[in-house]
Design a protein around this motif. Structure first.
Motif: not given
Length: 219
Positions: A48, A63, A90, A92, A94, A116, A118
């Motif tokens: 991420e 991340s 993760t 989040s 995501g 989702k 961040p």
């Protein structure tokens, strides 16, 4: 099937238009086949990341979506908890990983959920790594002589990446070329979020070293 080539100076990175919807969902599936008498393992990883035009960067381990960053694989340093069936994600949500598959001729998948991710995350670099695992025999040189050596993508007969949307429709498929045979880590590409929505850029960048060596380029 498209074939990735190594990154060359001055060559424009091809991009595949994915979706105008910033909350879109995509699945990245990596498949590999290894017909030799050894069982080298291929793993898929993603970040991420945030990019301001000077390269994608991550600033925290949460991340990093990698089996090396799970509490199951790395009890003393992993930050991502593994679910009972081996999957992980993760914080989040995501990025979601199907879990480490160590059986050759198998697949691993990553699901990217744009709704989702961040705030500020606008690039998802995707990597594959190969390492020696449960050898039943030795690698062979071009002359036919057997010699134990570090695993590299030259030991993998086929490695492909397939991109699908949230409905399961295939958006693109790419296959690693022989140019990657000396490397044990390859950045397959990045999923990018820009003003006009999501795109996939097929990067094709080879690394020799560990996954931590790769992270040094993105942190």
């Amino acid at each position: 099937m498209l074939t990735l080539s190594l990154e060359k100076p001055g060559t424009a990175t091809p991009k595949l238009k994915l979706s105008l919807n910033k909350g879109a969902q995509f699945t990245v599936k990596v498949e590999w086949m290894c017909d030799a008498d050894h069982a080298d393992d291929v793993d898929v990883h993603a970040l991420e990341a945030r990019s301001d035009g000077n390269g994608a960067k991550v600033t925290e381990l949460t991340s990093v979506l990698s089996t090396y960053n799970t509490t199951r694989m790395n009890p003393n340093g992993g930050t991502l908890p593994s679910n009972p069936e081996g999957s992980f994600q993760t914080p989040s949500g995501g990025l979601f990983h199907s879990g480490d598959k160590r059986v050759q001729n198998n697949t691993e998948t990553i699901v990217i959920d744009g709704s989702k991710l961040p705030a500020g995350v606008n690039e998802i670099p995707i990597f594959v790594t190969v390492h020696e695992a449960e050898h039943g025999g030795s690698h062979e040189t071009e002359q036919g002589a057997e010699q134990e050596e570090e695993a590299a993508f030259g030991d993998i007969d086929v490695c492909t990446i397939t991109l699908s949307d949230g409905s399961g429709k295939q958006l693109g498929a790419y296959k690693l070329s022989d140019e990657f045979k000396e490397f044990n880590v390859v950045q397959l590409g990045s999923i990018l979020l820009g003003p006009e929505g999501w795109e996939y850029a097929a990067v094709g960048r080879g690394f020799t070293g560990t996954f931590n060596d790769v992270l040094a380029h993105f942190s």
